[in-house]
Write a protein that holds these residues in place. Structure first.
Motif, PDB file in Angstrom:
ATOM      1  N   SER A  77       0.845  -1.200   0.000  1.00 51.62           N
ATOM      2  CA  SER A  77       0.000   0.000   0.000  1.00 51.62           C
ATOM      3  C   SER A  77       0.874   1.242   0.000  1.00 51.62           C
ATOM      4  O   SER A  77       1.909   1.290   0.676  1.00 51.62           O
ATOM      5  CB  SER A  77      -0.932   0.023   1.220  1.00 51.62           C
ATOM      6  OG  SER A  77      -1.829  -1.061   1.179  1.00 51.62           O
ATOM      7  N   LEU A  90      -1.177  12.658 -10.756  1.00 53.39           N
ATOM      8  CA  LEU A  90      -1.757  11.728  -9.792  1.00 53.39           C
ATOM      9  C   LEU A  90      -2.403  10.539 -10.493  1.00 53.39           C
ATOM     10  O   LEU A  90      -2.304   9.394 -10.028  1.00 53.39           O
ATOM     11  CB  LEU A  90      -2.783  12.459  -8.929  1.00 53.39           C
ATOM     12  CG  LEU A  90      -2.226  13.496  -7.948  1.00 53.39           C
ATOM     13  CD1 LEU A  90      -3.357  14.184  -7.209  1.00 53.39           C
ATOM     14  CD2 LEU A  90      -1.273  12.843  -6.958  1.00 53.39           C
ATOM     15  N   LYS A  91      -3.073  10.802 -11.607  1.00 47.48           N
ATOM     16  CA  LYS A  91      -3.675   9.701 -12.358  1.00 47.48           C
ATOM     17  C   LYS A  91      -2.605   8.741 -12.876  1.00 47.48           C
ATOM     18  O   LYS A  91      -2.754   7.513 -12.803  1.00 47.48           O
ATOM     19  CB  LYS A  91      -4.504  10.256 -13.515  1.00 47.48           C
ATOM     20  CG  LYS A  91      -5.770  10.975 -13.082  1.00 47.48           C
ATOM     21  CD  LYS A  91      -6.540  11.480 -14.298  1.00 47.48           C
ATOM     22  CE  LYS A  91      -7.810  12.214 -13.869  1.00 47.48           C
ATOM     23  NZ  LYS A  91      -8.560  12.741 -15.040  1.00 47.48           N
ATOM     24  N   ARG A 122      -1.088  -0.561  -3.634  1.00 48.92           N
ATOM     25  CA  ARG A 122      -2.401   0.037  -3.750  1.00 48.92           C
ATOM     26  C   ARG A 122      -2.258   1.506  -3.393  1.00 48.92           C
ATOM     27  O   ARG A 122      -1.851   1.840  -2.293  1.00 48.92           O
ATOM     28  CB  ARG A 122      -3.401  -0.633  -2.805  1.00 48.92           C
ATOM     29  CG  ARG A 122      -3.697  -2.085  -3.183  1.00 48.92           C
ATOM     30  CD  ARG A 122      -4.571  -2.742  -2.152  1.00 48.92           C
ATOM     31  NE  ARG A 122      -4.826  -4.125  -2.510  1.00 48.92           N
ATOM     32  CZ  ARG A 122      -5.479  -4.977  -1.731  1.00 48.92           C
ATOM     33  NH1 ARG A 122      -5.921  -4.582  -0.556  1.00 48.92           N
ATOM     34  NH2 ARG A 122      -5.683  -6.215  -2.128  1.00 48.92           N
ATOM     35  N   CYS A 123      -2.579   2.374  -4.308  1.00 44.33           N
ATOM     36  CA  CYS A 123      -2.311   3.807  -4.139  1.00 44.33           C
ATOM     37  C   CYS A 123      -3.526   4.495  -3.540  1.00 44.33           C
ATOM     38  O   CYS A 123      -4.626   4.396  -4.072  1.00 44.33           O
ATOM     39  CB  CYS A 123      -1.966   4.435  -5.490  1.00 44.33           C
ATOM     40  SG  CYS A 123      -1.531   6.166  -5.374  1.00 44.33           S
ATOM     41  N   LEU A 124      -3.335   5.167  -2.398  1.00 46.34           N
ATOM     42  CA  LEU A 124      -4.388   5.925  -1.735  1.00 46.34           C
ATOM     43  C   LEU A 124      -3.915   7.353  -1.556  1.00 46.34           C
ATOM     44  O   LEU A 124      -2.736   7.607  -1.354  1.00 46.34           O
ATOM     45  CB  LEU A 124      -4.723   5.316  -0.362  1.00 46.34           C
ATOM     46  CG  LEU A 124      -5.136   3.835  -0.341  1.00 46.34           C
ATOM     47  CD1 LEU A 124      -5.275   3.383   1.101  1.00 46.34           C
ATOM     48  CD2 LEU A 124      -6.424   3.624  -1.097  1.00 46.34           C
ATOM     49  N   ILE A 125      -4.854   8.287  -1.614  1.00 43.10           N
ATOM     50  CA  ILE A 125      -4.539   9.687  -1.342  1.00 43.10           C
ATOM     51  C   ILE A 125      -5.200  10.039  -0.030  1.00 43.10           C
ATOM     52  O   ILE A 125      -6.423   9.970   0.098  1.00 43.10           O
ATOM     53  CB  ILE A 125      -5.029  10.602  -2.470  1.00 43.10           C
ATOM     54  CG1 ILE A 125      -4.331  10.226  -3.784  1.00 43.10           C
ATOM     55  CG2 ILE A 125      -4.778  12.054  -2.135  1.00 43.10           C
ATOM     56  CD1 ILE A 125      -4.816  11.020  -4.964  1.00 43.10           C
ATOM     57  N   SER A 165      -0.626   0.690  -9.821  1.00 46.52           N
ATOM     58  CA  SER A 165      -1.751  -0.221  -9.635  1.00 46.52           C
ATOM     59  C   SER A 165      -1.260  -1.664  -9.675  1.00 46.52           C
ATOM     60  O   SER A 165      -0.282  -1.989 -10.345  1.00 46.52           O
ATOM     61  CB  SER A 165      -2.793   0.007 -10.724  1.00 46.52           C
ATOM     62  OG  SER A 165      -2.241  -0.263 -11.995  1.00 46.52           O
ATOM     63  N   SER A 192      -1.298   6.705 -10.031  1.00 46.23           N
ATOM     64  CA  SER A 192      -2.246   5.669  -9.652  1.00 46.23           C
ATOM     65  C   SER A 192      -2.222   4.505 -10.628  1.00 46.23           C
ATOM     66  O   SER A 192      -2.258   3.336 -10.231  1.00 46.23           O
ATOM     67  CB  SER A 192      -3.647   6.268  -9.574  1.00 46.23           C
ATOM     68  OG  SER A 192      -4.589   5.291  -9.204  1.00 46.23           O
ATOM     69  N   ARG A 193      -2.151   4.824 -11.927  1.00 41.89           N
ATOM     70  CA  ARG A 193      -2.089   3.753 -12.920  1.00 41.89           C
ATOM     71  C   ARG A 193      -0.767   2.992 -12.840  1.00 41.89           C
ATOM     72  O   ARG A 193      -0.729   1.778 -12.939  1.00 41.89           O
ATOM     73  CB  ARG A 193      -2.278   4.329 -14.324  1.00 41.89           C
ATOM     74  CG  ARG A 193      -3.694   4.790 -14.623  1.00 41.89           C
ATOM     75  CD  ARG A 193      -3.870   5.005 -16.119  1.00 41.89           C
ATOM     76  NE  ARG A 193      -2.939   6.001 -16.626  1.00 41.89           N
ATOM     77  CZ  ARG A 193      -3.213   7.296 -16.743  1.00 41.89           C
ATOM     78  NH1 ARG A 193      -4.412   7.744 -16.366  1.00 41.89           N
ATOM     79  NH2 ARG A 193      -2.327   8.139 -17.211  1.00 41.89           N
TER      80      ARG A 193
END
Length: 700
Positions: free
Chosen positions: A655, A674-675, A692-695, A682, A678-679
């Protein structure tokens, strides 16, 4: 847990409690909350609303433009009057010698310093919102005005109209030169006032925030050096031309040193004596501040003693000591400034307007905070604009708040703007009635007053050690402001310092600090794991934080720092996986070739032993690229999963949390970053269950 955040805190070894809180996202909040309905106004409606007038609105605007209408009816005579009278007299006693001395810095005759100490001070009573600052002449502003006057009217231009070789010794030369320089100073004050007035009406009072404290202190320290070097020739009693522009300090010092042999010993002795007396007086006022009802007015005492000694000993004729000279009695009639000079001095007027406002509003905020009232920055701009523009019609040059006089006005019991009014009335009495008594005053006495008043500014050299300990970037701003203002001149130096301060803002946001956070045990506090030994990370979790906004200038560095700090580079992982797959494909191809060769050998064997050979081959394993492959296998036993251990990250991270607590805004480029993060991080693109990317916001 995907739908709940679980916090477990161990009270004892056998006691635990669990707090479950739902995780919200923007879409969920938008679905549960209801926005307030607001009807947007068109531009026409906004203009119509702003132009609509009512009695209440007109009264509010009138009180805002003329603050005296608000505070004068509530003036407490018994409580305020005595303190204002004492403060006004004390400030006026300082205003008189400083007005005469700072006029020399402005390159105009001393009487114009008295005009500048009367008209603007009187006008500020009606329009100003600060109760304690003392408006009038100030060393830095006077030095900037003098630099412009000398640049526009140098000695060489005036000398062209005279045939004599000793033109600089004739009264006509001085009168002509001073008249033209007064015109420049007056027009500069008019333009400065108009700029300040326009900025105030347009609500541009926030411009002062761009003059940060390190910039202002470095700039004023350099201005103090300029002022000090300009007064050396008056202290020594030598005659040199005045320089302005880049390297003017170097030229002034070189001119003084080249003429040091012509020093007037009498002027030097008088000046040094005055400096000693002034330092003693200031030290007494500082040490016995609580015991003295009012500060000892050492400046006016020195002026009176110097004037008396000069008149009694006839220093001008007997010892060739330069004196103040003619001080005309009475006020001059109003005159329109020379408008044709505006294009040549426009940039200088902007610099003086901003510096003057910055000085005034900074001191006003200090006193307002101390005494529990508020000031209006935009109204202060309007007040200064009116003081400078209207005062220019009566031959006053640019003014602002004086630090030393403001401290005296506040410390001696001043309660309202009435104290400033009384100090201006004292200057008016000198102009109208007794100004001629100060004509024998030696210029070296005024130079001593100016130099001693620079003591506070020279103390600002101690900022270097302070900023070295606290902030190297602020130290760089201070040094650049000082060096640029010292060698390029106050005008270009200020512009250079402001530009550098802007660059530091970009640098701070473009190169923020990146850190990995960990938890202090048994608390909900997260700190940098590299700074504290007690801070621990959760196994498999990386918390990444940047202390700046995410926008186009730092989005690329944000991604790079994220990869470096977490130790996971998705691109490298993907590249390694592709490389492993290619290696695996090559091994399969090599295995197939070996199988084909084995089959060809089998075909050439005799029929008698064919069955036995095939039976042996079916039960034996052939080596393939360091391993054994079955002869009838279509592919080797190795698979991509067996090679994935080559590309796994050093830490088993599952994570990744991006802490956005310090982030103020994210622009479109930052959102795309950020997108992409996240990609890239992933699980399906990097490694099975890798990241697992969380903000998140840890301070929420």
């Amino acid at each position: 847990m995907e739908h709940a955040q679980v916090d477990e805190v161990c009270l004892e070894q056998t006691q635990k409690y669990c707090v479950e809180r739902p995780i919200y996202n923007q879409e969920l909040l938008e679905g549960q909350l209801h926005r307030r309905e607001r009807t947007p106004q068109t531009l026409r409606q906004k203009i119509a609303h702003s132009c609509r007038c009512s009695s209440k609105k007109a009264k509010s605007h009138l009180y805002s433009f003329l603050p005296i209408l608000k505070w004068l009816p509530h003036y407490r005579v018994r409580e305020y009057l005595l303190g204002d009278i004492i403060s006004g007299i004390s400030t006026g006693v300082m205003q008189l010698p400083q007005g005469l001395a700072y006029a020399m810095l402005a390159a105009v005759p001393p009487v114009f310093g008295l005009y500048s100490s009367f008209y603007p001070v009187f006008l500020y009573t009606f329009f100003g919102t600060s109760k304690h600052i003392s408006i009038g002449t100030f060393a830095v502003i006077s030095m900037m005005v003098g630099g412009v006057a000398v640049r526009e009217v140098p000695d060489e231009i005036i000398s062209v109209g005279y045939n004599s070789t000793n033109v600089t010794d004739t009264p006509e030369y001085y009168n002509d030169r001073d008249t033209k320089r007064v015109q420049v100073a007056v027009t500069l004050a008019f333009l400065t006032g108009i700029i300040q007035l326009c900025l105030g009406l347009l609500r541009f009072g926030f411009v002062a925030i761009y003059l940060t404290e390190p910039l202002v202190r470095g700039f004023t320290t350099a201005a103090a050096v300029h002022v000090f070097t300009s007064q050396l020739k008056y202290l020594l009693g030598i005659k040199t031309k005045r320089y302005s522009g880049p390297l003017s300090v170097v030229y002034s010092i070189a001119a003084v040193l080249s003429n040091i042999t012509t020093t007037n010993i009498t002027a030097l002795v008088i000046g040094l004596t005055c400096i000693v007396l002034l330092f003693i007086g200031k030290e007494i006022n500082l040490r016995f501040k609580k015991q003295l009802p009012v500060p000892i007015p050492m400046e006016i005492i020195v002026v009176i003693i110097g004037t008396g000694v000069s008149a009694g000993m006839n220093l001008n004729e007997s010892y060739k000591v330069d004196v103040v000279g003619n001080i005309p009695q009475g006020l001059r009639p109003p005159a329109v400034p020379e408008m044709q000079l505006i294009p040549a001095i426009f940039v200088d007027a902007i610099a003086i307007a901003i510096v003057g406002f910055s000085m005034a509003v900074s001191m006003a905020k200090i006193f307002a905070l101390k005494h529990g009232y508020t000031i209006n920055g935009n109204q202060e701009l309007i007040a200064l604009g009116i003081c400078n523009s209207v005062g220019s019609f009566f031959q006053s040059f640019s003014v602002t708040c004086s630090m030393s006089r403001s401290l005296v006005q506040e410390s001696t019991g001043g309660k309202t703007q009435i104290a400033g009014t009384l100090s201006s009335i004292m200057v008016l009495l000198v102009i109208v009635a007794i100004g001629y008594l100060f004509e024998p005053l030696p210029q070296t006495v005024l130079a001593a007053i100016v130099m001693v008043n620079l003591k506070g500014m020279f103390k600002q050299f101690g900022d270097v050690a302070h900023f070295w300990r606290t902030s190297r970037i602020e130290l760089a701003i201070w040094v650049v402001a000082f060096v640029a203002s010292l060698f390029l001149g106050l005008d270009y130096g200020l512009l250079t310092a402001i530009a550098f301060a802007m660059i530091t803002i970009i640098y701070r946001t473009q190169s923020p600090q990146y850190r990995i956070l960990g938890q202090i045990p048994d608390t909900d506090i997260y700190c940098n794991v590299e700074e504290y030994e007690e801070v621990k990370e959760y196994p498999g979790i990386k918390i990444f934080q940047a202390n700046a906004s995410l926008y186009f200038a730092n989005s690329e560095s944000y991604t790079s720092a994220l990869k470096k700090k977490t130790g996971v580079d998705p691109c490298a992982v993907l590249a390694a996986r592709k490389k492993a797959r290619k290696r695996h494909a090559r091994e399969i191809k090599a295995a197939n070739k070996l199988k084909k060769k084995a089959v060809l050998k089998l075909v050439n064997l005799t029929n008698d032993v064919e069955a036995n050979v095939k039976h042996e081959i079916a039960n034996d394993e052939l080596p393939v690229n360091g391993k054994f492959a079955s002869a009838d296998a279509s592919v080797p036993d190795t698979s991509p999963e067996e090679h994935e251990h080559f590309v796994e990250p050093k830490a088993n991270i599952h994570s990744l949390i991006l802490d956005f607590a310090p982030v103020n805004f994210v622009d479109s480029v930052g959102a795309k970053t950020l997108k992409s993060v996240s990609r890239a991080f992933s699980p399906r693109k990097t490694h099975r269950n890798l990241v697992r990317c969380l903000i998140g916001n840890l301070s929420a």
